[in-house]
Each structure stands twice: as C-alpha cells, then as structure tokens.
Motif scaffolding. Structure first.
Motif, PDB file in Angstrom:
ATOM      1  N   PRO A  22       0.843  -1.193   0.000  1.00  0.00           N
ATOM      2  CA  PRO A  22       0.000   0.000   0.000  1.00  0.00           C
ATOM      3  C   PRO A  22       0.880   1.247   0.000  1.00  0.00           C
ATOM      4  O   PRO A  22       1.944   1.265   0.628  1.00  0.00           O
ATOM      5  CB  PRO A  22      -0.780  -0.099   1.306  1.00  0.00           C
ATOM      6  N   ASP A  23       0.425   2.260  -0.689  1.00  0.00           N
ATOM      7  CA  ASP A  23       1.202   3.488  -0.826  1.00  0.00           C
ATOM      8  C   ASP A  23       1.542   4.100   0.529  1.00  0.00           C
ATOM      9  O   ASP A  23       2.632   4.615   0.736  1.00  0.00           O
ATOM     10  CB  ASP A  23       0.432   4.488  -1.687  1.00  0.00           C
ATOM     11  N   ASN A  24       0.601   4.013   1.485  1.00  0.00           N
ATOM     12  CA  ASN A  24       0.847   4.630   2.792  1.00  0.00           C
ATOM     13  C   ASN A  24       1.822   3.823   3.647  1.00  0.00           C
ATOM     14  O   ASN A  24       2.213   4.266   4.723  1.00  0.00           O
ATOM     15  CB  ASN A  24      -0.471   4.850   3.542  1.00  0.00           C
ATOM     16  N   ALA A  25       2.244   2.641   3.195  1.00  0.00           N
ATOM     17  CA  ALA A  25       3.217   1.836   3.938  1.00  0.00           C
ATOM     18  C   ALA A  25       4.641   2.037   3.426  1.00  0.00           C
ATOM     19  O   ALA A  25       5.574   1.458   3.956  1.00  0.00           O
ATOM     20  CB  ALA A  25       2.837   0.356   3.845  1.00  0.00           C
ATOM     21  N   LEU A  26       4.791   2.856   2.405  1.00  0.00           N
ATOM     22  CA  LEU A  26       6.109   3.070   1.814  1.00  0.00           C
ATOM     23  C   LEU A  26       6.810   4.276   2.430  1.00  0.00           C
ATOM     24  O   LEU A  26       6.172   5.286   2.737  1.00  0.00           O
ATOM     25  CB  LEU A  26       5.972   3.283   0.305  1.00  0.00           C
ATOM     26  N   VAL A  27       8.109   4.154   2.590  1.00  0.00           N
ATOM     27  CA  VAL A  27       8.921   5.282   3.044  1.00  0.00           C
ATOM     28  C   VAL A  27       9.415   5.984   1.791  1.00  0.00           C
ATOM     29  O   VAL A  27      10.159   5.411   0.999  1.00  0.00           O
ATOM     30  CB  VAL A  27      10.113   4.809   3.902  1.00  0.00           C
ATOM     31  N   LYS A  28       8.992   7.217   1.610  1.00  0.00           N
ATOM     32  CA  LYS A  28       9.305   7.925   0.375  1.00  0.00           C
ATOM     33  C   LYS A  28      10.429   8.935   0.528  1.00  0.00           C
ATOM     34  O   LYS A  28      10.963   9.425  -0.442  1.00  0.00           O
ATOM     35  CB  LYS A  28       8.052   8.611  -0.149  1.00  0.00           C
ATOM     36  N   ASP A  29      10.790   9.244   1.760  1.00  0.00           N
ATOM     37  CA  ASP A  29      11.855  10.219   2.008  1.00  0.00           C
ATOM     38  C   ASP A  29      13.200   9.494   1.953  1.00  0.00           C
ATOM     39  O   ASP A  29      13.650   8.920   2.938  1.00  0.00           O
ATOM     40  CB  ASP A  29      11.644  10.881   3.371  1.00  0.00           C
ATOM     41  N   VAL A  30      13.846   9.508   0.794  1.00  0.00           N
ATOM     42  CA  VAL A  30      15.108   8.788   0.624  1.00  0.00           C
ATOM     43  C   VAL A  30      16.272   9.500   1.315  1.00  0.00           C
ATOM     44  O   VAL A  30      17.286   8.870   1.608  1.00  0.00           O
ATOM     45  CB  VAL A  30      15.445   8.551  -0.869  1.00  0.00           C
ATOM     46  N   ASP A  31      16.136  10.798   1.590  1.00  0.00           N
ATOM     47  CA  ASP A  31      17.210  11.527   2.260  1.00  0.00           C
ATOM     48  C   ASP A  31      17.259  11.216   3.757  1.00  0.00           C
ATOM     49  O   ASP A  31      18.336  11.169   4.346  1.00  0.00           O
ATOM     50  CB  ASP A  31      17.036  13.037   2.058  1.00  0.00           C
ATOM     51  N   ASP A  32      16.091  11.005   4.380  1.00  0.00           N
ATOM     52  CA  ASP A  32      16.031  10.724   5.814  1.00  0.00           C
ATOM     53  C   ASP A  32      14.968   9.658   6.093  1.00  0.00           C
ATOM     54  O   ASP A  32      13.919   9.944   6.669  1.00  0.00           O
ATOM     55  CB  ASP A  32      15.728  12.005   6.597  1.00  0.00           C
ATOM     56  N   PRO A  33      15.222   8.397   5.676  1.00  0.00           N
ATOM     57  CA  PRO A  33      14.198   7.365   5.847  1.00  0.00           C
ATOM     58  C   PRO A  33      13.883   7.067   7.313  1.00  0.00           C
ATOM     59  O   PRO A  33      12.718   6.874   7.655  1.00  0.00           O
ATOM     60  CB  PRO A  33      14.791   6.144   5.148  1.00  0.00           C
ATOM     61  N   ILE A  34      14.881   7.063   8.185  1.00  0.00           N
ATOM     62  CA  ILE A  34      14.638   6.794   9.606  1.00  0.00           C
ATOM     63  C   ILE A  34      13.777   7.893  10.216  1.00  0.00           C
ATOM     64  O   ILE A  34      12.809   7.623  10.925  1.00  0.00           O
ATOM     65  CB  ILE A  34      15.964   6.650  10.390  1.00  0.00           C
ATOM     66  N   GLY A  35      14.110   9.140   9.924  1.00  0.00           N
ATOM     67  CA  GLY A  35      13.306  10.261  10.407  1.00  0.00           C
ATOM     68  C   GLY A  35      11.877  10.192   9.888  1.00  0.00           C
ATOM     69  O   GLY A  35      10.927  10.505  10.615  1.00  0.00           O
ATOM     70  N   SER A  36      11.716   9.772   8.651  1.00  0.00           N
ATOM     71  CA  SER A  36      10.388   9.635   8.063  1.00  0.00           C
ATOM     72  C   SER A  36       9.564   8.567   8.786  1.00  0.00           C
ATOM     73  O   SER A  36       8.377   8.757   9.057  1.00  0.00           O
ATOM     74  CB  SER A  36      10.514   9.294   6.580  1.00  0.00           C
TER      75      SER A  36
END
Length: 125
Positions: free
Chosen positions: A103-117
């Motif tokens: 599902p789109d809402n389960a994806l981490v889209k912030d590639v610069d700060d995935p942990i923060g996201s």
C-alpha cells in the motif's frame, strides 16, 4: 515417563511464518529443516491458536467517534491484508512465489532521511 523438558510446560509464542531460523549459507530446505515444527519435539507440541486480535478489539471498543471508527476500519483492513499475505492468499503463483503490492501509505518515500520519516509517521507529535 520420558518426556521432553522433564514434563515442564514451555510456551512458544509468535508467528512461525515470520520467525525463521538463520542458517548461514543455507538453502530453503536447510531453513525448513531447522524450524521447530520439523523437530522431533513437534510430536509433543499442542498448538493453540489465537482467534481474536485483542489489540484491534480494544481499539474498536474505545472508539465513540466516527473518525475513530474510520481508523478502526483502516486497522482491520491492514490486519486482514497481513493475514492474507501470511496465509499465501495474495497473488499466489504456480511456483509458490507471490508478488505483493505494498500500500502506498506503507512506503517510506523520504530517501534523504528514511529513519526520520519512519519516526515522524509513527510519532507525528
């Protein structure tokens, strides 16, 4: 009487579909052979299954508002999706490999700060 663990009751918890042993450089057959249900001990195991998702039940019983009910439905849909994946009911193929659309809402889209996201999505405040 000769019983495993001296007749003491041992409780194993978890979903065996999600908790597999790690076999260094092992093939699928090696991993399967190392699982608890492939052990000689399995003949002495009584499997008890949980049939009610207590977390979901407690959420739904504490939701007097419409918005909360929408959240309960989202949780219920997600739980059903996870169970269907675990049961192999999502896009099964002939060779037991499934392609699962996240599902789109389960994806981490912030590639610069995935942990923060991840942290900000779990703890938005």
């Amino acid at each position: 009487m000769d019983t495993p663990s001296g007749g003491k009751v041992i409780v194993f918890g978890g979903d065996f579909r999600q908790v597999l042993p790690v076999i260094k450089r092992g093939k699928i057959e090696d991993v399967v052979a190392a699982t608890l249900n492939s052990s000689y001990l399995w003949d002495h195991v009584t499997v008890l299954r949980l049939t009610v998702n207590i977390g979901l039940t407690s959420v739904s019983s504490a939701t007097p508002y419409d918005q909360d009910q929408i959240n309960v439905e989202k949780i219920r849909t997600f739980v059903d999706w996870l169970l269907n994946i675990g049961n192999g009911n999502v896009n099964p193929t002939q060779d037991d490999i499934s392609e699962i659309q996240m599902p789109d809402n389960a994806l981490v889209k912030d590639v610069d700060d995935p942990i923060g996201s991840i942290i900000s999505s779990i703890y938005p405040d």
